[in-house]
Design an enzyme around this catalytic site. Structure first.
Site, PDB file in Angstrom:
ATOM      1  N   GLU A   1      10.835  -6.868  12.798  1.00  0.00           N
ATOM      2  CA  GLU A   1       9.805  -6.575  13.799  1.00  0.00           C
ATOM      3  C   GLU A   1       9.806  -7.554  14.966  1.00  0.00           C
ATOM      4  O   GLU A   1       9.604  -7.152  16.122  1.00  0.00           O
ATOM      5  CB  GLU A   1       8.415  -6.526  13.158  1.00  0.00           C
ATOM      6  CG  GLU A   1       8.201  -5.328  12.236  1.00  0.00           C
ATOM      7  CD  GLU A   1       8.618  -5.581  10.793  1.00  0.00           C
ATOM      8  OE1 GLU A   1       9.140  -6.674  10.508  1.00  0.00           O
ATOM      9  OE2 GLU A   1       8.426  -4.680   9.948  1.00  0.00           O
TER      10      GLU A   1
ATOM     11  N   HIS B   1      -2.124  -3.821   2.949  1.00  0.00           N
ATOM     12  CA  HIS B   1      -1.752  -2.522   3.531  1.00  0.00           C
ATOM     13  C   HIS B   1      -2.976  -1.676   3.865  1.00  0.00           C
ATOM     14  O   HIS B   1      -2.884  -0.451   3.902  1.00  0.00           O
ATOM     15  CB  HIS B   1      -0.864  -1.730   2.569  1.00  0.00           C
ATOM     16  CG  HIS B   1       0.536  -2.250   2.430  1.00  0.00           C
ATOM     17  ND1 HIS B   1       0.841  -3.378   1.732  1.00  0.00           N
ATOM     18  CD2 HIS B   1       1.717  -1.786   2.912  1.00  0.00           C
ATOM     19  CE1 HIS B   1       2.151  -3.582   1.769  1.00  0.00           C
ATOM     20  NE2 HIS B   1       2.712  -2.635   2.481  1.00  0.00           N
TER      21      HIS B   1
HETATM   22  C1  LIG Z   1       6.875  -6.787   7.504  1.00  0.00           C
HETATM   23  C2  LIG Z   1       6.944  -5.438   6.916  1.00  0.00           C
HETATM   24  N1  LIG Z   1       7.533  -4.447   7.599  1.00  0.00           N
HETATM   25  C3  LIG Z   1       7.603  -3.213   7.073  1.00  0.00           C
HETATM   26  C4  LIG Z   1       7.094  -2.956   5.838  1.00  0.00           C
HETATM   27  C5  LIG Z   1       7.169  -1.545   5.264  1.00  0.00           C
HETATM   28  N2  LIG Z   1       8.150  -1.460   4.184  1.00  0.00           N
HETATM   29  C6  LIG Z   1       7.787  -1.573   2.896  1.00  0.00           C
HETATM   30  S1  LIG Z   1       9.083  -1.506   1.843  1.00  0.00           S
HETATM   31  C7  LIG Z   1      10.166  -1.303   3.119  1.00  0.00           C
HETATM   32  C8  LIG Z   1      11.641  -1.177   2.848  1.00  0.00           C
HETATM   33  C9  LIG Z   1      12.174  -2.354   2.168  1.00  0.00           C
HETATM   34  O1  LIG Z   1      13.539  -2.190   1.931  1.00  0.00           O
HETATM   35  P1  LIG Z   1      14.298  -3.226   1.024  1.00  0.00           P
HETATM   36  O2  LIG Z   1      13.937  -4.608   1.411  1.00  0.00           O
HETATM   37  O3  LIG Z   1      15.724  -2.871   1.018  1.00  0.00           O
HETATM   38  O4  LIG Z   1      13.656  -2.992  -0.423  1.00  0.00           O
HETATM   39  P2  LIG Z   1      13.715  -1.670  -1.319  1.00  0.00           P
HETATM   40  O5  LIG Z   1      12.514  -0.854  -0.951  1.00  0.00           O
HETATM   41  O6  LIG Z   1      14.976  -0.976  -1.067  1.00  0.00           O
HETATM   42  O7  LIG Z   1      13.577  -2.168  -2.713  1.00  0.00           O
HETATM   43  C10 LIG Z   1       9.493  -1.284   4.351  1.00  0.00           C
HETATM   44  C11 LIG Z   1      10.113  -1.090   5.651  1.00  0.00           C
HETATM   45  C12 LIG Z   1       6.475  -4.017   5.146  1.00  0.00           C
HETATM   46  N3  LIG Z   1       5.920  -3.845   3.945  1.00  0.00           N
HETATM   47  N4  LIG Z   1       6.433  -5.246   5.699  1.00  0.00           N
END
Ligand SMILES: Cc1ncc(C[n+]2csc(CCOP(=O)(O)OP(=O)(O)O)c2C)c(N)n1
Ligand SMILES: [Mg+2]
Lengths: 328, 335
Positions: B61, B130
């Protein structure tokens, strides 16, 4: 510790406990959410990110840990928490928002805390990085042997906190491991599309630390790699980016239709593979494996029963625990 | 021609219309390509406009919102999807020190026209990280426009306004009002007749959402709908409640607020953001600074208390500024 039969049986046990937990949660999640889906409905409300497919990561890494080691995890924490020994009954109750939950219903599934086993998690992506480095620093200042590990996703490895903290760890040679769980996806965005290099472990060279990639989603391989990283950390060798290929079999969260996943990217369930391997190598008999499976299912069923019978927190409790101190 | 739309579809229509005509507009954010952003505001845009104008970003971000600010300075108009406002912590510096202040610091040499879409709010058991509203946290920054439509008509008109504004605009939508699949059946009072043609809704003007003469209930985002529910309840008791939708936090329509409150002499401000140092105090100040004698009773605030949002339904429902609480406070005040 060598990769003994005992240790491998235990890793398998942790994998099936985690899977039994997630499967039970998925079942409960849909109660009250059909035909009209809404996060808010049913006995298990909110977002739910399950660990199906990532069990070898939790089991393999946690099998190599000592009691003094500390963990921060992310929004998908179940497999790590369970393998680390977080109280399963209290964790189940927490997901259901019950008074008997780990955090008395304040945290929910993304915010799992159990100080008994040095476990914490956060739903903000890569937010576990800084705190884990701080825990590593604390252990050093306290002259204690503990290593700090943060479990995060491949998507999280593009967050600023990831890079800032790795540099700090590199500069300070902290006893720290970033366990990057490469399941190829961050929600609907593929790793290929979001990450400039194929492997996050290659980024280690930019931060003066070791990087290792394990390609198998196999608990044995993960355990051995974790042992190497831990030995390095404990002997003053500094941090490691330990990247592990793993899987995300139940979607990003419940309700994710996964229409964006092409057929050729469908992932394999690691649990039956490990089970078959242990049987093939004579570590487990079919009957022993079945007994482990049944025990996990029964344990989770009992946790679920207890959680469902437990009371919800009184509304007034919302005001407790804002601060530490006399009134907390 | 007009039809009934959800807020999400209405906002999407405005963005689509502007994007079709203006090459400088592009969309970026996490999962915008496949999911069209958190509310589907860019739903189908990936296929329609291609990956150059609908950019799926990594979870970075600070990086991509800073990048958006730079693109804006260089003549583009980025539209960013930041999903939940709880994530602003990660990129707050861009908002606080760059997008908001560059025009001023450069004495107008450098413009930063960009639109940052963010979802706010809780009420669906997503816990402390959230579920926040945090609109005061962004409205507090000088140099940012913050708008907060609460129905489909405003969602479209304010989206057109944001996209034509030469400034940094934060366009907020409470998750419970957007009318998206994962929040259940859309809330009736968020749906409106929306004309197919483009139109703008100006910033800095309140809307009188319901006429009334005994008391003024003021809300924003989701709390407007709680006020409307409370007004229905109060009507059964013979209390006529006027409902005000702030719609825009910066600029804030202080004249409009004052006039609305003067009409009834009683005010309750409702806000799902934390109580202290927030919008509710600011709204009351807009009245009492000008003329406290228009009030026949001390103003009352029904807001989320200054505590992190708890997960369990029993606790979360108890702390939200819901209609029952608003109606109770109104009955006491009118008695
Ligand atoms: C700072 C922030 N940006 C966006 C999100 C929304 N978000 C939650 S899980 C996720 C994806 C995470 O992907 P990854 O780190 O690969 O973990 P996975 O879900 O694949 O286990 C996102 C974008 C968040 N929780 N925090
Ligand atoms: Mg991932």
């Amino acid at each position: 510790m060598p990769l003994s039969p005992e240790l491998r049986r235990n890793m398998y046990r942790q994998m099936v406990r985690s899977r039994a937990f997630d499967d039970a949660m998925i079942g409960l999640y849909w109660v009250g959410k059909t035909p009209i889906f809404a996060f808010a409905n049913g006995p298990l409300p909110g977002e739910l990110h399950c660990s199906n497919g990532a069990e070898p990561v939790g089991a393999g890494v946690c099998a190599a840990l000592d009691a003094d080691d500390m963990i921060t995890a992310d929004h998908r924490p179940h497999h790590v928490a369970i393998a680390r020994g977080v109280d399963l009954n209290a964790m189940t109750a927490e997901l259901l928002g019950k008074k008997t939950g780990l955090s008395q219903g304040k945290g929910g599934h993304m915010h799992i805390y159990d100080t008994r086993v040095n476990f914490a998690s956060s739903g903000i992506i890569a937010e576990g990085m800084g705190p884990a480095a701080g825990m590593a620093l604390a252990r050093r200042l306290q002259k204690r042997p503990g290593v700090a590990l943060t479990f995060l996703g491949d998507g999280a490895a593009n967050q600023g906190a990831f890079h800032e903290v790795l540099n700090l760890v590199g500069v300070m040679k902290l006893p720290f491991i970033a366990v990057v769980q490469d399941n190829e996806w961050g929600v609907s965005t593929s790793k290929k599309e979001s990450t400039a290099v194929a492997r996050n472990s290659d980024r280690a060279s930019a931060y003066g630390m070791a990087g290792e990639y394990v390609d198998s989603n196999d608990a044995d391989d993960i355990y051995l790699a974790a042992e190497r990283a831990l030995a390095r950390a404990r002997s003053g060798g500094g941090g490691t980016i330990l990247e592990l290929r793993t899987a995300r079999l139940a979607g990003h969260f419940m309700g994710d239709q996964q229409a964006y996943i092409p057929e050729q990217m469908k992932q394999i369930d690691p649990n039956p593979l490990y089970r078959a391997k242990l049987i093939r190598e004579g570590v487990l008999s079919e009957a022993e494996a079945a007994a482990i499976d049944a025990a996990a299912t029964a344990e989770v069923a009992e946790a679920m029963r207890l959680a469902q019978e437990a009371p919800y927190p009184d509304p007034s409790e919302a005001f407790d625990h804002v601060f530490a101190g006399a009134d907390a | 021609m007009s039809r009934i739309l959800t807020m999400a579809r209405a906002g999407r229509e405005a963005l689509d219309w502007e994007m079709e005509r203006r090459d400088e507009i592009f969309v970026l954010g996490e999962d915008v390509y496949n999911f069209g952003g958190i509310f589907g505001t860019a739903d189908g845009f990936g296929a329609k406009y291609g990956p150059e104008r609908v950019i799926n970003t990594p979870i970075s971000e600070t990086g991509f919102i800073g990048m958006a600010a730079g693109a804006a300075m260089a003549g583009m108009h980025p539209v960013i999807d930041l999903a939940y406002i709880d994530f602003i912590g990660v990129c707050y510096n861009v908002l606080l020190n760059t997008a908001s202040k560059t025009h001023y610091m450069s004495a107008g040499q450098v413009k930063v026209p960009m639109t940052l879409m963010i979802g706010t709010g809780g009420g669906y058991n997503n816990a402390a990280q959230h579920s926040q509203c945090l609109h005061a946290t962004v409205a507090h920054i000088p140099g940012v426009k913050v708008v907060y439509p609460s129905n489909a008509y405003d969602a479209k008109g304010m989206m057109h306004s944001a996209l034509r504004d030469p400034n940094f605009v934060i366009y907020l939508t409470h998750k419970g009002t957007a009318g998206v699949g994962w929040m259940g059946t859309p809330l009736k009072t968020t749906l409106s007749e929306v004309p197919e043609e483009p139109y703008t809704v100006p910033f800095g003007k309140i809307a009188i959402t319901r006429e009334g003469s005994d008391i003024t209930l003021i809300g924003l985002g989701m709390s407007v709908h709680e006020c409307l529910k409370a007004a229905d309840e109060l009507a059964k008791d013979g209390i006529s409640a006027q409902v005000v939708d702030l719609r825009s936090l910066a600029p804030l329509d202080r004249d409009g607020i004052f006039a609305a409150v003067k009409k009834t002499g009683r005010m309750i401000v409702t806000d799902e953001d934390y109580l202290s140092y927030g919008v509710s105090g600011e709204v009351i100040a807009s009245v009492v600074e000008r003329d406290p004698t228009v009030l026949r009773a001390a103003p009352v605030r029904i807001c989320t208390p200054d505590i992190p949002i708890p997960f369990a339904r029993s606790m979360e429902q108890a702390i939200l500024p819901l209609a029952a609480k608003i109606a109770d406070a109104a009955r006491k005040m009118v008695k």
